[in-house]
Write a protein that holds these residues in place. Structure first.
Motif, PDB file in Angstrom:
ATOM      1  N   TRP A 127       0.925  -1.131   0.626  1.00  0.00           N
ATOM      2  CA  TRP A 127       0.172   0.011   0.176  1.00  0.00           C
ATOM      3  C   TRP A 127       0.596   1.300  -0.340  1.00  0.00           C
ATOM      4  O   TRP A 127       2.126   1.049  -0.417  1.00  0.00           O
ATOM      5  CB  TRP A 127      -0.985  -0.264   1.386  1.00  0.00           C
ATOM      6  N   GLY A 128       0.262   2.672   0.430  1.00  0.00           N
ATOM      7  CA  GLY A 128       0.525   3.703   1.148  1.00  0.00           C
ATOM      8  C   GLY A 128       1.329   4.192  -1.004  1.00  0.00           C
ATOM      9  O   GLY A 128       2.267   4.578  -1.277  1.00  0.00           O
ATOM     10  N   GLY A 129       0.985   3.775  -1.737  1.00  0.00           N
ATOM     11  CA  GLY A 129       1.126   4.135  -3.365  1.00  0.00           C
ATOM     12  C   GLY A 129       1.625   3.417  -4.640  1.00  0.00           C
ATOM     13  O   GLY A 129       1.893   3.515  -5.541  1.00  0.00           O
ATOM     14  N   ASP A 131       1.005   0.015  -5.519  1.00  0.00           N
ATOM     15  CA  ASP A 131      -0.132  -0.066  -6.365  1.00  0.00           C
ATOM     16  C   ASP A 131      -0.308   0.916  -6.867  1.00  0.00           C
ATOM     17  O   ASP A 131      -0.149   0.492  -8.574  1.00  0.00           O
ATOM     18  CB  ASP A 131      -1.242  -1.383  -5.865  1.00  0.00           C
ATOM     19  N   ILE A 132      -0.778   1.713  -6.695  1.00  0.00           N
ATOM     20  CA  ILE A 132      -1.226   2.626  -7.621  1.00  0.00           C
ATOM     21  C   ILE A 132      -0.534   3.301  -8.574  1.00  0.00           C
ATOM     22  O   ILE A 132      -0.490   3.892  -9.685  1.00  0.00           O
ATOM     23  CB  ILE A 132      -1.623   3.970  -6.012  1.00  0.00           C
ATOM     24  N   TYR A 248      -9.246   2.545 -10.146  1.00  0.00           N
ATOM     25  CA  TYR A 248      -8.544   1.735  -8.486  1.00  0.00           C
ATOM     26  C   TYR A 248      -9.552   1.213  -7.490  1.00  0.00           C
ATOM     27  O   TYR A 248     -10.056   2.219  -7.408  1.00  0.00           O
ATOM     28  CB  TYR A 248      -7.420   3.012  -8.315  1.00  0.00           C
ATOM     29  N   TRP A 334       3.606   3.007   9.485  1.00  0.00           N
ATOM     30  CA  TRP A 334       2.603   4.612   9.073  1.00  0.00           C
ATOM     31  C   TRP A 334       2.809   5.666   9.855  1.00  0.00           C
ATOM     32  O   TRP A 334       2.848   6.398   9.236  1.00  0.00           O
ATOM     33  CB  TRP A 334       1.278   4.087   8.811  1.00  0.00           C
ATOM     34  N   ARG A 337       5.958   7.335   8.802  1.00  0.00           N
ATOM     35  CA  ARG A 337       5.562   7.854   7.220  1.00  0.00           C
ATOM     36  C   ARG A 337       5.530   9.808   7.655  1.00  0.00           C
ATOM     37  O   ARG A 337       6.290  10.778   6.999  1.00  0.00           O
ATOM     38  CB  ARG A 337       4.560   7.293   6.203  1.00  0.00           C
ATOM     39  N   ASN A 350       0.593  11.210   3.847  1.00  0.00           N
ATOM     40  CA  ASN A 350      -1.200  10.891   3.853  1.00  0.00           C
ATOM     41  C   ASN A 350      -1.360  11.249   5.138  1.00  0.00           C
ATOM     42  O   ASN A 350      -1.049   9.806   6.562  1.00  0.00           O
ATOM     43  CB  ASN A 350      -1.931  10.249   3.596  1.00  0.00           C
ATOM     44  N   GLU A 352      -2.710  11.068   8.003  1.00  0.00           N
ATOM     45  CA  GLU A 352      -4.390  10.584   8.870  1.00  0.00           C
ATOM     46  C   GLU A 352      -4.683  10.307  10.124  1.00  0.00           C
ATOM     47  O   GLU A 352      -5.249   9.878  10.803  1.00  0.00           O
ATOM     48  CB  GLU A 352      -4.428   9.220   7.986  1.00  0.00           C
ATOM     49  N   ASN A 501      -7.019  -3.592  13.516  1.00  0.00           N
ATOM     50  CA  ASN A 501      -5.402  -3.115  12.055  1.00  0.00           C
ATOM     51  C   ASN A 501      -4.531  -2.876  13.105  1.00  0.00           C
ATOM     52  O   ASN A 501      -4.511  -1.713  13.984  1.00  0.00           O
ATOM     53  CB  ASN A 501      -5.782  -2.347  10.746  1.00  0.00           C
ATOM     54  N   TYR A 504      -1.801   0.128  12.840  1.00  0.00           N
ATOM     55  CA  TYR A 504      -2.190   1.917  12.951  1.00  0.00           C
ATOM     56  C   TYR A 504      -2.642   2.002  14.207  1.00  0.00           C
ATOM     57  O   TYR A 504      -3.409   1.492  15.099  1.00  0.00           O
ATOM     58  CB  TYR A 504      -3.341   2.465  11.497  1.00  0.00           C
ATOM     59  N   ARG A 550     -11.728   1.554   9.256  1.00  0.00           N
ATOM     60  CA  ARG A 550     -11.717   3.056   8.208  1.00  0.00           C
ATOM     61  C   ARG A 550     -12.045   2.883   7.268  1.00  0.00           C
ATOM     62  O   ARG A 550     -11.652   2.082   6.443  1.00  0.00           O
ATOM     63  CB  ARG A 550      -9.380   3.198   8.387  1.00  0.00           C
ATOM     64  N   TRP A 656      -6.396   7.780  -2.223  1.00  0.00           N
ATOM     65  CA  TRP A 656      -5.772   7.971  -2.078  1.00  0.00           C
ATOM     66  C   TRP A 656      -5.107   9.535  -2.900  1.00  0.00           C
ATOM     67  O   TRP A 656      -4.990   9.551  -4.091  1.00  0.00           O
ATOM     68  CB  TRP A 656      -4.564   7.677  -1.681  1.00  0.00           C
ATOM     69  N   GLU A 658      -1.863   9.598  -3.031  1.00  0.00           N
ATOM     70  CA  GLU A 658      -1.102   8.816  -4.262  1.00  0.00           C
ATOM     71  C   GLU A 658      -1.271   8.892  -5.583  1.00  0.00           C
ATOM     72  O   GLU A 658      -0.703   9.220  -6.687  1.00  0.00           O
ATOM     73  CB  GLU A 658      -0.465   7.511  -3.985  1.00  0.00           C
TER      74      GLU A 658
HETATM   75  C1  BQZ Z   1      -3.089   5.546   1.946  1.00  0.00           C
HETATM   76  C2  BQZ Z   1      -2.793   3.916   0.899  1.00  0.00           C
HETATM   77  C3  BQZ Z   1      -2.872   3.545  -0.592  1.00  0.00           C
HETATM   78  C4  BQZ Z   1      -5.811  -0.442   2.029  1.00  0.00           C
HETATM   79  C5  BQZ Z   1      -4.627   1.449   2.751  1.00  0.00           C
HETATM   80  C6  BQZ Z   1      -3.948   0.324   3.993  1.00  0.00           C
HETATM   81  C7  BQZ Z   1      -4.619  -0.887   4.021  1.00  0.00           C
HETATM   82  C8  BQZ Z   1      -5.701  -1.730   3.475  1.00  0.00           C
HETATM   83  C9  BQZ Z   1      -6.041   1.323   2.366  1.00  0.00           C
HETATM   84  C10 BQZ Z   1      -3.095   5.696   3.016  1.00  0.00           C
HETATM   85  C11 BQZ Z   1      -2.507   2.751   3.027  1.00  0.00           C
HETATM   86  C12 BQZ Z   1      -2.074   4.155   3.802  1.00  0.00           C
HETATM   87  O1  BQZ Z   1      -4.110   2.434   2.896  1.00  0.00           O
HETATM   88  O2  BQZ Z   1      -2.953   3.968   4.985  1.00  0.00           O
HETATM   89  O3  BQZ Z   1      -2.459   6.727   3.773  1.00  0.00           O
HETATM   90  O4  BQZ Z   1      -1.184   5.953   1.401  1.00  0.00           O
HETATM   91  O5  BQZ Z   1      -2.275   3.348   1.414  1.00  0.00           O
HETATM   92  O6  BQZ Z   1      -3.160   2.447  -1.226  1.00  0.00           O
HETATM   93  O7  BQZ Z   1      -4.679   0.737   5.761  1.00  0.00           O
HETATM   94  O8  BQZ Z   1      -4.132  -1.872   4.798  1.00  0.00           O
HETATM   95  O9  BQZ Z   1      -6.143  -2.193   2.757  1.00  0.00           O
HETATM   96  O10 BQZ Z   1      -7.793  -0.011   1.651  1.00  0.00           O
HETATM   97  O11 BQZ Z   1      -5.908   1.793   1.734  1.00  0.00           O
END
Ligand code: BQZ
Length: 696
Positions: A127-129, A131-132, A248, A334, A337, A350, A352, A501, A504, A550, A656, A658
């Motif tokens: 995560w954190g961008g 895959d994006i 996405y 996180w 970050r 982010n 958050e 989770n 976080y 969340r 997000w 990203e």
């Molecule tokens: C952002 C995000 C980008 C997923 C994820 C993570 C996974 C969940 C959620 C957010 C992270 C960051 O969130 O917290 O700030 O960078 O990646 O994809 O929580 O565990 O499954 O839904 O988006």
């Protein structure tokens, strides 16, 4: 007020008085007014046609070192041959700092960990961008925060245009022509159809983006027309809503030429688990359509991605994007970050987690602060979800089944809701005007939110205890915890497992708050804190009594992730999926919610859609489908050396940040460029285990 509320692009469509004010119920109180908190910058609202077009340009360019070390040496064909017939062209007028220059890197820090690159097959990248930045989808929605409300629709992406049939049941989509995966292999409708048929429709596969066959409508079909054309057929008439689902995370096809040989349908040697894990993180240069390709992976340390030499987007001067040669992801937490980005040892975050707000604000306010911090609107919200399945989803134990029956009892849900002191819960995260008590449902301040349609059961421990008794629970053994009635779960204490989770701090703090407040009510809560990638499987498997979550984009934007708003399909909603008999045992109000959401999906009448969402809000909050906890704003933290960061970019709305900031257009002016690249002057090599990048 409306202009200011979030100033969210898209549907600021508030229509007259609500037709469905909430039916006053016992225990109901005034919906709390969120403390005033203005977003710190506004988007410049534009049309999608102001942002991009698909067009062949007279000439194309790339970084000099690529020409010299790769093209001139015959390792790569000239850039013009690497680009599609009509690349996606970003228009200069929409780029805040104009056409950029090549160079530098963006350093991310993430709390997730990769277990492979097969996104279509269910592997996670951390995560954190990551895959994006690697996987491109048919449409795109992140940057829609800057699109005019009355022109809101998903942006073209891999699908560059589409048209509906006369009767509105067929949607023909035209894909970019002549684009290539980062290993030079052609991208075509075959990649799209492989994703659809052998990953989405094959229920042995759980694509990472959460797509299920019903995500695109029950009974929907998708066929190849030719190499660059596919055709959808829907039961509904013109369900434009599904175009958002094609963005996405739900429709980002993987490279069929790599995945198909590993899929059990075509390779009987492989199990579905082996297919999912066929490309572990050590397998580098995995072909992508995104701007950057993974070239280095050091477990628990870092993932480095280098520019994709076949990336199919350019600026208006024909410069192939991205401008940044590299993005990297430090594998940490996180929370780290935020700390590293504010300190300048990372470049993007982010913000958050409220527990980091004060420190981050203090440091970024200093004149020599390396990063700028910009709060957006309240689009982060947490909900306590009782598992509403009574027919076996997650194979609950006898105690678990007894808890499901309680969860399905409105008096019980009211008791839980009224025992929650949301004000102090928010303040325990951070003091100040950030958090606000959240009843559940659509967020205050978002486009489809309607206060008059929102029910709220304010904190009252006495009333909560009264509802607990009304639900048939009393403390028969005098140990302070209520018991099931005799004959149910052996009359034992009501002990509930709460899934949390563990990655976080915010999730853990809120869960601790729930545990403490339930104790006062007479319910024992046990935390099931899960870190890492297994959490998703536990959530989707229904292996929880309650879960703190969340929320996703569905409760912020409504148009993104709409099928998640209610159990419209067997596997679309977070807290209620099909039981062991394959059916959904919906409660009457859930069936009404499903009907409302389905009408919303099938409607393209804005007034009707706004009205439907009022009905949704009333049903959700009156029946406590989910029990809201807190809602607060997030802030984008970015190192000051980066240019082309769009004004008013929220950390979370349709997607997000990203995605929202369009990272492929972000650049660093020459005088601010650093030597932070970890693999300078390299490009992805051939895909394979341990294959690093190549220099020249
Ligand atoms: C952002 C995000 C980008 C997923 C994820 C993570 C996974 C969940 C959620 C957010 C992270 C960051 O969130 O917290 O700030 O960078 O990646 O994809 O929580 O565990 O499954 O839904 O988006």
């Amino acid at each position: 007020m409306k202009r200011h509320a979030m100033a969210l692009g898209g549907a600021g469509l508030m229509l007259g008085v609500s037709l469905l004010a909430v039916q006053a119920q016992d225990g109901m109180g005034k919906v709390p007014e969120p403390p005033a908190f203005a977003a710190q910058s506004e988007p410049n609202f534009v049309s999608i046609s102001d942002m991009l077009e698909y067009k062949a340009l007279p000439e194309y360019h790339e970084p000099e070192w690529v020409t010299k070390n790769f093209v001139d040496t015959g390792k790569l064909p000239p850039v013009a041959e690497r680009l599609p017939k009509e690349p996606l062209v970003y228009k200069t007028a929409n780029m805040p700092d104009g056409v950029g220059i090549y160079g530098d890197t963006m350093r991310h820090v993430i709390g997730g960990r990769p277990d492979g690159w097969n996104y279509a097959g269910g592997a996670q990248q951390g995560w954190g961008g990551i895959d994006i930045g690697m996987y491109e989808c048919l449409t795109r929605t992140g940057p829609l925060f800057q699109v005019k409300a009355d022109e809101l629709e998903p942006m073209p992406n891999l699908a560059k245009s589409w048209e509906w049939s006369e009767d509105g049941h067929e949607l023909t989509m035209h894909l970019i022509e002549g684009a290539k995966w980062s290993d030079g292999m052609p991208f075509s409708a075959d990649d799209v159809i492989f994703y659809w048929e052998d990953n989405v429709l094959d229920t042995n596969v759980s694509p990472t983006g959460g797509a299920t066959p019903e995500t695109f409508g029950v009974g929907t079909t998708l066929v190849k027309v030719d190499d660059y054309t596919v055709k959808w057929t829907f039961k509904e008439v013109r369900p434009t809503q599904y175009l958002y689902q094609m963005a996405y995370g739900a429709f980002c096809p993987g490279p069929a030429h790599m995945l198909k040989p590993q899929h059990p349908k075509y390779n009987a040697e492989n199990t579905y688990e082996e297919y999912k894990n066929a490309f572990p993180p050590e397998y580098l240069n995995f072909p992508v359509m995104g701007a950057w390709v993974p070239v280095e992976y050091r477990p628990d340390d870092v993932i480095v991605l280098r520019r994709n030499p076949y990336y199919w987007k350019v600026d208006a001067d024909g410069n192939q994007l991205p401008y940044l040669n590299e993005v990297s992801y430090r594998l940490s937490t996180w929370s780290d970050r935020d700390v590293q980005t504010v300190a300048g040892t990372a470049d993007f975050s982010n913000l958050e987690q409220p527990e980091n707000f004060v420190e981050s604000l203090k440091r970024s306010a200093e004149a020599d602060a390396p990063a700028r911090l910009q709060f957006g609107a309240r689009t982060i919200g947490y909900t306590l979800y009782p598992n509403l399945s009574g027919n076996g989803w997650g194979e609950p134990s006898e105690l678990g089944q007894a808890i499901r029956e309680l969860n399905r009892n409105l008096d019980f849900r009211k008791a839980v809701s009224m025992a929650l002191d949301r004000q102090s819960m928010g303040e325990s995260l951070v003091k100040g005007p950030f958090t606000t008590p959240y009843p559940g449902g659509l967020y205050a301040g978002t486009s489809f939110y309607d206060k008059d349609s929102t029910a709220y059961f304010p904190y009252s421990l006495d009333e909560a205890k009264a509802y607990l008794a009304k639900a048939g629970l009393s403390d028969t053994d005098g140990n302070g915890i209520v018991n099931f009635p005799a004959g149910t779960a052996g009359g034992q204490d009501v002990q509930i497992t709460l899934l949390v989770n563990g990655d976080y701090g915010t999730d853990k703090s809120l869960a601790e708050g729930v545990l403490t407040m339930m104790e006062k009510l007479g319910i024992r809560v046990v935390l099931d804190t899960i870190s890492g990638n297994s959490l998703t499987e536990i959530q989707q498997g229904g292996k929880f009594d309650w879960a703190v979550l969340r929320n996703g984009a569905d409760l912020v934007s409504v148009v993104q992730g709409t099928v998640g708003l209610a159990p419209v399909g067997p596997r679309t909603a977070f807290s209620h999926r099909v039981g062991t008999d394959g059916t959904l045992d919906l409660l009457p109000f859930e069936q009404e919610m499903v009907d409302v959401v389905n009408k919303f999906i099938a409607s393209s009448d804005n007034a009707e859609r706004a009205e439907l969402m009022k009905q949704y809000q009333a049903l959700y909050t009156q029946n406590l489908y989910g029990i809201g906890l807190t809602q607060y704003p997030g802030a984008l933290i970015i190192n000051k050396r980066f240019a082309n960061i769009p004004a008013g970019a929220p950390i979370f709305q349709f997607n997000w940040a990203e995605d929202n900031i369009i990272r492929e257009r972000v650049f660093v002016p020459a005088d601010k460029q650093t030597t932070n690249e970890l693999q300078p002057d390299t490009l992805p090599a051939a895909p394979g285990i341990g294959n690093g990048p190549i220099k020249n």
